[in-house]
Write a protein that holds these residues in place. Sequence first.
Motif, PDB file in Angstrom:
ATOM      1  N   LEU B  11       0.824  -1.199   0.000  1.00  0.00           N
ATOM      2  CA  LEU B  11       0.000   0.000   0.000  1.00  0.00           C
ATOM      3  C   LEU B  11       0.856   1.246   0.000  1.00  0.00           C
ATOM      4  O   LEU B  11       1.661   1.467   0.895  1.00  0.00           O
ATOM      5  CB  LEU B  11      -0.908   0.002   1.229  1.00  0.00           C
ATOM      6  N   TYR B  71      -6.513   2.411  -2.597  1.00  0.00           N
ATOM      7  CA  TYR B  71      -6.345   0.953  -2.568  1.00  0.00           C
ATOM      8  C   TYR B  71      -7.513   0.224  -3.211  1.00  0.00           C
ATOM      9  O   TYR B  71      -8.058  -0.729  -2.672  1.00  0.00           O
ATOM     10  CB  TYR B  71      -6.147   0.452  -1.139  1.00  0.00           C
ATOM     11  N   LEU B  73     -10.513   1.246  -3.687  1.00  0.00           N
ATOM     12  CA  LEU B  73     -11.847   1.498  -3.158  1.00  0.00           C
ATOM     13  C   LEU B  73     -12.490   2.701  -3.813  1.00  0.00           C
ATOM     14  O   LEU B  73     -13.596   3.076  -3.464  1.00  0.00           O
ATOM     15  CB  LEU B  73     -11.783   1.736  -1.655  1.00  0.00           C
ATOM     16  N   ILE B 137     -21.104   2.264   1.832  1.00  0.00           N
ATOM     17  CA  ILE B 137     -20.894   3.311   2.816  1.00  0.00           C
ATOM     18  C   ILE B 137     -21.368   4.657   2.260  1.00  0.00           C
ATOM     19  O   ILE B 137     -21.965   5.462   2.968  1.00  0.00           O
ATOM     20  CB  ILE B 137     -19.412   3.305   3.245  1.00  0.00           C
TER      21      ILE B 137
ATOM     22  N   VAL E  60     -14.417  -6.908   8.510  1.00  0.00           N
ATOM     23  CA  VAL E  60     -14.288  -5.458   8.362  1.00  0.00           C
ATOM     24  C   VAL E  60     -15.636  -4.869   7.970  1.00  0.00           C
ATOM     25  O   VAL E  60     -16.057  -3.831   8.473  1.00  0.00           O
ATOM     26  CB  VAL E  60     -13.219  -5.121   7.309  1.00  0.00           C
ATOM     27  N   PHE E  64     -18.775  -1.811   9.496  1.00  0.00           N
ATOM     28  CA  PHE E  64     -19.569  -0.753   8.871  1.00  0.00           C
ATOM     29  C   PHE E  64     -21.049  -0.979   9.132  1.00  0.00           C
ATOM     30  O   PHE E  64     -21.801  -0.027   9.342  1.00  0.00           O
ATOM     31  CB  PHE E  64     -19.277  -0.704   7.374  1.00  0.00           C
TER      32      PHE E  64
ATOM     33  N   THR F 136      -5.619  -4.605  10.994  1.00  0.00           N
ATOM     34  CA  THR F 136      -4.662  -4.288   9.928  1.00  0.00           C
ATOM     35  C   THR F 136      -5.391  -3.881   8.662  1.00  0.00           C
ATOM     36  O   THR F 136      -5.070  -2.875   8.035  1.00  0.00           O
ATOM     37  CB  THR F 136      -3.791  -5.504   9.638  1.00  0.00           C
ATOM     38  N   LEU F 137      -6.405  -4.695   8.310  1.00  0.00           N
ATOM     39  CA  LEU F 137      -7.143  -4.338   7.100  1.00  0.00           C
ATOM     40  C   LEU F 137      -7.936  -3.060   7.296  1.00  0.00           C
ATOM     41  O   LEU F 137      -8.013  -2.204   6.417  1.00  0.00           O
ATOM     42  CB  LEU F 137      -8.077  -5.473   6.723  1.00  0.00           C
ATOM     43  N   LEU F 138      -8.530  -2.955   8.467  1.00  0.00           N
ATOM     44  CA  LEU F 138      -9.418  -1.816   8.707  1.00  0.00           C
ATOM     45  C   LEU F 138      -8.656  -0.507   8.637  1.00  0.00           C
ATOM     46  O   LEU F 138      -9.171   0.491   8.133  1.00  0.00           O
ATOM     47  CB  LEU F 138     -10.079  -1.977  10.075  1.00  0.00           C
ATOM     48  N   THR F 140      -5.732   0.021   7.087  1.00  0.00           N
ATOM     49  CA  THR F 140      -4.919   0.283   5.904  1.00  0.00           C
ATOM     50  C   THR F 140      -5.811   0.360   4.681  1.00  0.00           C
ATOM     51  O   THR F 140      -6.156   1.422   4.201  1.00  0.00           O
ATOM     52  CB  THR F 140      -3.866  -0.815   5.719  1.00  0.00           C
ATOM     53  N   LYS F 141      -6.238  -0.801   4.222  1.00  0.00           N
ATOM     54  CA  LYS F 141      -6.962  -0.795   2.962  1.00  0.00           C
ATOM     55  C   LYS F 141      -8.331  -0.166   3.113  1.00  0.00           C
ATOM     56  O   LYS F 141      -8.800   0.566   2.249  1.00  0.00           O
ATOM     57  CB  LYS F 141      -7.078  -2.217   2.443  1.00  0.00           C
ATOM     58  N   TYR F 142      -8.984  -0.466   4.204  1.00  0.00           N
ATOM     59  CA  TYR F 142     -10.349   0.008   4.363  1.00  0.00           C
ATOM     60  C   TYR F 142     -10.430   1.254   5.229  1.00  0.00           C
ATOM     61  O   TYR F 142     -11.450   1.497   5.851  1.00  0.00           O
ATOM     62  CB  TYR F 142     -11.226  -1.117   4.898  1.00  0.00           C
ATOM     63  N   PHE F 144     -10.495   4.265   4.244  1.00  0.00           N
ATOM     64  CA  PHE F 144     -11.385   5.257   3.651  1.00  0.00           C
ATOM     65  C   PHE F 144     -12.842   5.030   4.055  1.00  0.00           C
ATOM     66  O   PHE F 144     -13.484   5.947   4.586  1.00  0.00           O
ATOM     67  CB  PHE F 144     -11.198   5.252   2.137  1.00  0.00           C
ATOM     68  N   PRO F 145     -13.393   3.837   3.878  1.00  0.00           N
ATOM     69  CA  PRO F 145     -14.755   3.642   4.373  1.00  0.00           C
ATOM     70  C   PRO F 145     -14.865   3.845   5.880  1.00  0.00           C
ATOM     71  O   PRO F 145     -15.902   4.307   6.367  1.00  0.00           O
ATOM     72  CB  PRO F 145     -15.096   2.196   3.996  1.00  0.00           C
ATOM     73  N   PHE F 146     -13.799   3.517   6.576  1.00  0.00           N
ATOM     74  CA  PHE F 146     -13.831   3.718   8.024  1.00  0.00           C
ATOM     75  C   PHE F 146     -14.023   5.198   8.350  1.00  0.00           C
ATOM     76  O   PHE F 146     -14.833   5.568   9.207  1.00  0.00           O
ATOM     77  CB  PHE F 146     -12.509   3.200   8.595  1.00  0.00           C
TER      78      PHE F 146
END
Lengths: 200, 489, 502, 336, 100, 177
Positions: B11, B71, B73, B137, E60, E64, F136-138, F140-142, F144-146
Amino acid sequence: MVKLKYVERPKLSLLEKLLFLDFIKGLKVTFKNLIRKTITTKYPYEKLTPPKRFRGTHAHRVKDGNEPPSFSVLEKFMDINTGESRCVACYMCQQACPMPSLFRIEAVQLPNGKKKVVRFDMNLLNCLYCGLCVDACPVDCLIMTDIYETAKYQRESCVIHMDDMSERGKDFDRRRLKEPDRIWIDDQERIKLWGQIKWS
Amino acid sequence: MTIVQQLVAGLGVPNFQVLIPEIIVLITALLVFVLELFTKSRILISTVSVVGLAVGALSILTISEGAITLYGLYIVDSFSLAFKFFLIVFTILAIVNLQPYVESKKTYYGEYYYLIIFSLLGMMIMVSSPNLVSFYIGLELMSVSTYILVGLWKKDYKSKEGAFKYLIMGGAGTAIISYAIALIYGKTGSFDFARIFHEVQDKSDIGLTVAVALLIVGLALKASAVPFHFWTPDAYEAAPTPITGFMASVSKIATYAVILRVMVEAFPLNNAIWSYGWAVLAGVSMVVGNFVALKQKNVKRMLAYSSIAHTGYILAALASPNGMGFTALIFYSLVYLFMALGGFIFLSAFEKNGNWTNDIEDFKGLAKKHPIMALYMLIYMFSMLGIPPTVGFMGKFGVFLALISSNVWWLAVVLVVTSIVSAGYYLRVVAYMYMYEPVKEGRFYLNPIEKFTVGFLAVMVLVIGIYPTVFWEISNVLTSVLIMNIGVR
Amino acid sequence: MTPEFVNAGFPIITVSILIPLVAAAIVFLLNEKFAKPISIVSSVVVFILSSYMLLTYDPSGYKIQFYEKYAWIPQFGISYEVGVDALSLTMVWLTAISFVVAFVWSTNIEKRVKEYFIAFLVLEAACIGVFVAWDLVAFYVFWEVMLIPMFLIIGVWGYSERIYAATKFFIYTFFGSLFLLIGVIGMYIYNYVENDVLSTSYFDLLKLSLHYNLEIIFFLLLALGFAIKVPMWPFHTWLPAAHVQAPTAGSVILAAVLLKMGTYGFVRFNLPWFPEASKYFMPVMFTLGVIAIIYTAMMAIAQTHIKRLIAYSSVSHMGFVTIGTFALNQEGVNGAIITMISHGLTSGALFLAAGFIYERLHSYEMKDLGGMAKFVPVFATLFMISAMASAGLPGLSGFVGEFLALLGTFKVSILTATLAGLSLVVGAAYTLWLYKRTMFEEELLTEEKKEEYSKLKDLNTAELWSFLPLVIFMFVIGIYPNWWINLINNTTHFVLHKIVGG
Amino acid sequence: MEMLATVIGVVIKSVIFIVGMFLAAAYLTLIERKFAGHVQQRPGPLHVGYHGLLQPIADALKVLTKEDLVPNNVDKVLFYLASLMAFVPAIMILAVVPFGDPFTIFGIEIKPFITDLNIGLILALAFGSISIYGVIFAGWASNSKYPMIGGLRKAAVLIGYEVALGFAMVGPIMMAGSFSLREIVQAQEGFFGAFIWYQPIAFIVILFAILAETGRTPFDVQEAEAELVSGYNTEYSGMKFGLFPLAEWYIGTFVLSAIAVILFFGGWKGPHIFGVLSPFIWFFLKVFMMFMFFLWVHWTLPRYRVDQITEIAWKVMLPLSLLNIFITAIIIIVKG
Amino acid sequence: MVPYEYYVALSGLLMVLGLIGVIVRKNIIAMLISTELMLNAVNIAFVAFDMKLHDVVGQVFVFFILTIAAAEAAIGLGLIMAIYRMKKDVDVEKLTELKG
Amino acid sequence: MELSVVAFWVLSAIAVISAIGVVFFKNIVYSVLSLISTLIAISGLFFNLGAELIGALQILIYAVAIVVFYVLVISTVPQYKGEAVDPKYALLSAPFGFILFLELAYVSVYGLWASNTGIFSPDIFKEISNAKAVATLLFTKYLFPFEVASLILLVAMIGAILLGKKDIVEDEKEGGA
């Protein structure tokens, strides 16, 4: 219009706020008390003697030669022997009492023209221990003793009679008459426990 | 190298260059949010939001190259950029008309502004999502903001009721969409459209069918297609009218765009499932929307049902799952923006005057009092009806073309018949405006901004109707972008 | 048979479409009192332009003249393609003259003048556009645009039940035209699939050779659209309502121009595009036509409302056009076209007459009328000529068209021609009866009425000038029809070339 | 077989923990009473047993044998359920609290904890906050206004401080890099490794939060005697009544103290001066000190108003804990 | 091990129950609660698939869903409070001011 | 039989029964109580599946944070006296729901689901904890939605405050019954 005056609480300084100094002060006070000796008495096993001016159950003083001058005036009309209750049945106590049904006083006229008190009952269930009757008594007869255990098993037992009162009066005078008039049983000890009162 | 390091290693820093519009819109929203705490000046707040959004819209023009960023998204391509541009511009039009309306209705909240902008942000995220996560979202950010916008009317019970109905239906829709996403995830192991496409190809089994069906149901609920339309009239009637305009135009268009994107990019080869589903929904929407609208006495409610009917017309294009259908859908949704917002802003301009209601009786003789405004409304009505030279005709023309080219004759016939039914109520408005004597006394005060907005949109409806080439070209390009995106990662 | 395209040096057709629109814009911007002169001047200019075209038209061979073509929506192969052949040209000319008449007549209008003239000007542009467009989408756009002003004209300036009539008119026409749209788009898509040509041009679609079944389907779709506009028998119910409720000028335009669009469509599209289907449907069309002629003629006799009577007579006349068209031979189609022109002139004049009567006496009911002739002689004369022309008196325009149409029909179906011919008698009956009930029967007049009638004013200048051109051209066509027939002969030949060959 | 062994092991441990906790709680009541007595210069319980040592047992017997009154218009099911719902979650927190490292005795490895989940702290927080339902439902089911108000007050206070508590815990979690309580303890090496030195703000926030969560003065608005009779448990009597304070004041405080000790004072770490048992002794010593501190505070301060309490929660504690996270994050990044 | 599919079936059952709740309940609070039930059902499906796939993205996503459930609940309850204050009722059949 | 199997059946039974309770309890408080029970059972299922973090968060966020608000609102709104369910809808929806369930169950059992596509096998879960993997995923990759989810919460908070505020409804004095 009444003008209210607001007293501002002293503002805490920043340091005090940050370090909770007032809070710590409070903790200090508590802690001091924690390590002090307890002041509790273990009542049924340890009993305190109340101060002399304690208002316990009532009693009659007897005729023993220490009477006030008023008694000597009244004595002429009364049939009272030494060792008997000083009561002259003037009903002053009953008059003063906020609860008139408390007293039951009866007197008879003897053939010799003298007056004799035959009955002086007090229903202590009705009594509120205000002490007005004691103040009203002209001959210093009715007093209040230091007896505070008034619990009884029957309601009838709560009515006290003249004889008992005379006995108690005698007993009380014997125990406490000579004692000086003090606030507490032992002022020194009180000062030790509670600190010296500073009169301003 | 641990697994965590492996995950993190790939990333880099996201490409923030292409995110400028979103960032500007977000900053605008937050700025308004903060400003609203400190100032009571409504003019200032609305000016700040309009300027911010305008800068955002202009910044879209500076982006020359698309990218997939954050990434995987977030996708910035012509499709999303074009839709974003239109969404922002029309949000600005809704916002400038909000101020006089809420002021006269004494329901002023500074919150309106940033909630609208947040909703807009949700739509922007939604239309540029190459992934079910960001799609979900964004959809929710839009919906949640809109629920509040509907309910936010001081001392008005209807507003609460409409918002609650909207919330319950929307919540159920959210749950259904989530379930569909779960099934798709179970089927393919990914949320990514491209991955989903590669996994699924044209192999469809019962699991995928149900997943897509549920997805369609959920999206139909958000786009208010019959039989999931129950919230629409209530929410539309309950909300302050400019907000209704915003919902009926901007949020709907965003929903259509995302429907198109999901369907085309994730399941392009399974179109046998979804095109039929959308066709049925569209047909039912047209029938129910139009027939129920016939009975309405309240023009706002009538327009709400008409928007349901238009959902039918627009989604009917999906019955033809090819470039022609997509082009028709994009074109119709873009031009529907003009009609819908214009119609509702017209209502809001008049409704803010004391004794005016949305009842059709109040429209009597409007042409005598306000000949020009009445002319604009006439244009909107004929446009929604689909009479040339207005743009509504061009939209329906495209849908017809798509339907007939895919041999979906039955839907074309339904479209025709329901269009004729719709003439009943659209003409009623025109007839009431032009052919009766005025009944309402007193003059209306119309804000110049409202006059401008309604007029501008009406003129645009005519101009695009007469010369739709530009918009057809846009739609064509967007369609080709969309189709080229399939399976690309 | 491929047509030649003669490009226009000067975009005369576009200009004649734009002039009314520009005039409408000017009227919109200027004061109310300029509305009438501007409208009249613009319509006269259009009339002059159309007459110029008519006179300079080259009738030899089949040429599309004054041809213009510009790309419009290139994505779908849609273009702005206009031009005229003889059929279009006659129709454009008829439109132009009708509008001149309508505008001149409308000088006495007082209610919402600006909107009135704007509506008519837009209507004029749309009507001309319908007749000159060679691109199907452009044709459809003009076809539909025409609805909006007409809806408003009937609805705003009409009589008591105007809203009902306007809505009915609108919905009927809209219903038909959407099927027309489906048909057109179907053709377009089919053409794309077959020939890989994305075009909505008339001539591109003409090259398409359709399967027989498809041809029938498309024929039906298009015919539905046109039949409602004509109106043919089962779809005619909007017409009396619309005519009765419309203002006089509106009725004139409706009868003279709008009804022609349906028959124009039949001749222009159905015959060349679907020759087999046309043959197939010939009996059906004959039946419908005959029913229209006889049934509506009977209906007309039963009417007491003069406008309604004239409206039914229109339906009856359009029946002649229908059977003439579907006779599918040179004479028949020629006759149909001439009848269209003639009916445009006569029915326009008759509606003007009805309008005149209403303006003077405020009634359309026959029982309130009668015995006017003595008091308004000029009007009575002109009305008489119009009525005779309508009834088909030789020497006037009506006779030529009907005769040719019947002639064509005789060649195909003697029964149809006989029935239609017999109904001419009925036609004459109701026309004469109308004239008698309104103008004569003096003996029925009461004294008060006589007194009232004695104050009647004859035609004023504007009214006279709106009557005169119509009457003049009735005579012109009636006396020397050959010029028109020569003009349209090649066009008719082209229309029929797939059916009769050559 | 494996399953049976697991189940039996867990059951035994659970029984030990629960019984132990009950006894501990019972004697904590005694400790509190003694403490409160001495703070007020009273001796506290004296007569049942030597200096009142048997007093808790006598009290338990009394509570159990008392008549169980259920008022007329209460919601019966909920009324009974509420007391359990207050009590059970408090006990359940113990499932994730470790009392020491595993050790071997007589060849059997004994783990002095029920489970060692890697998300233990969250679970502890979760169970801790479930007990709120007991309070609210007790208030609601009583169908009476004082309990109702008491329950709502408690809910308001809990919501506020639960958030602050959760955020304050993030600091130590970040430093340890794990949610597991055992790993957090292991991350604290030596005397100066204890997180109290690095996380004073978090510690203060957590102190406040524990006071509020367990309903101790100065945050005991839910049963403010002067206003609400006895708050949410006004209508309760007998054993049902007994469960509430047991859960809240004793088990709750004890367990949360244990968690605070684990987070900030290195748990069972300490000099090995007591042999095998030294971890336990250190741990319980620390927890006991913590507990005594809470008692001390309880019997020192007056009560706040409910609005002041929520205000402190949202306006002081939450920002403080967020600030703490921020600072911690920066320090971690700077240190690398 | 129980097959992961069973978990998905369970989630389907809960989903259907929630849907029925939204449709049939007359108390507006209960309707809101039923939507929460539906969202929860989805969570089960996500985690089950997640474990089957040896992936964590599903978990994950559950985050949400939790967020959105919270948001919807907050707004819904705010609306219920407002409705109750105005109408003094929470019966869905009394919410009939908007009709037609 | 393994422990997890027993746990699954027991927990799912609890979940389903309580869910039925949620739908059909007349008293709304019992409904909420059932909801709590369902949520905790579901959380148990998560633990059973091995998703500990989600399980704990399920209790913390769902069973506590969200449902507490329901309870608070229910406490302030007096008890609802009407019918629990609309009988005509109930009759209609029961068979409908049953069929829907059968279909979903069929789909879930016989659908061709993918498996083992990811890298997080149970061994890896043991190595790095579940929480670490998700986080880790939340983050880094995710991420933005977070972040967007935080915006949603912000909006929802504003909305809840605004809508629940008193001045948005009529003043108590004016409208008071």
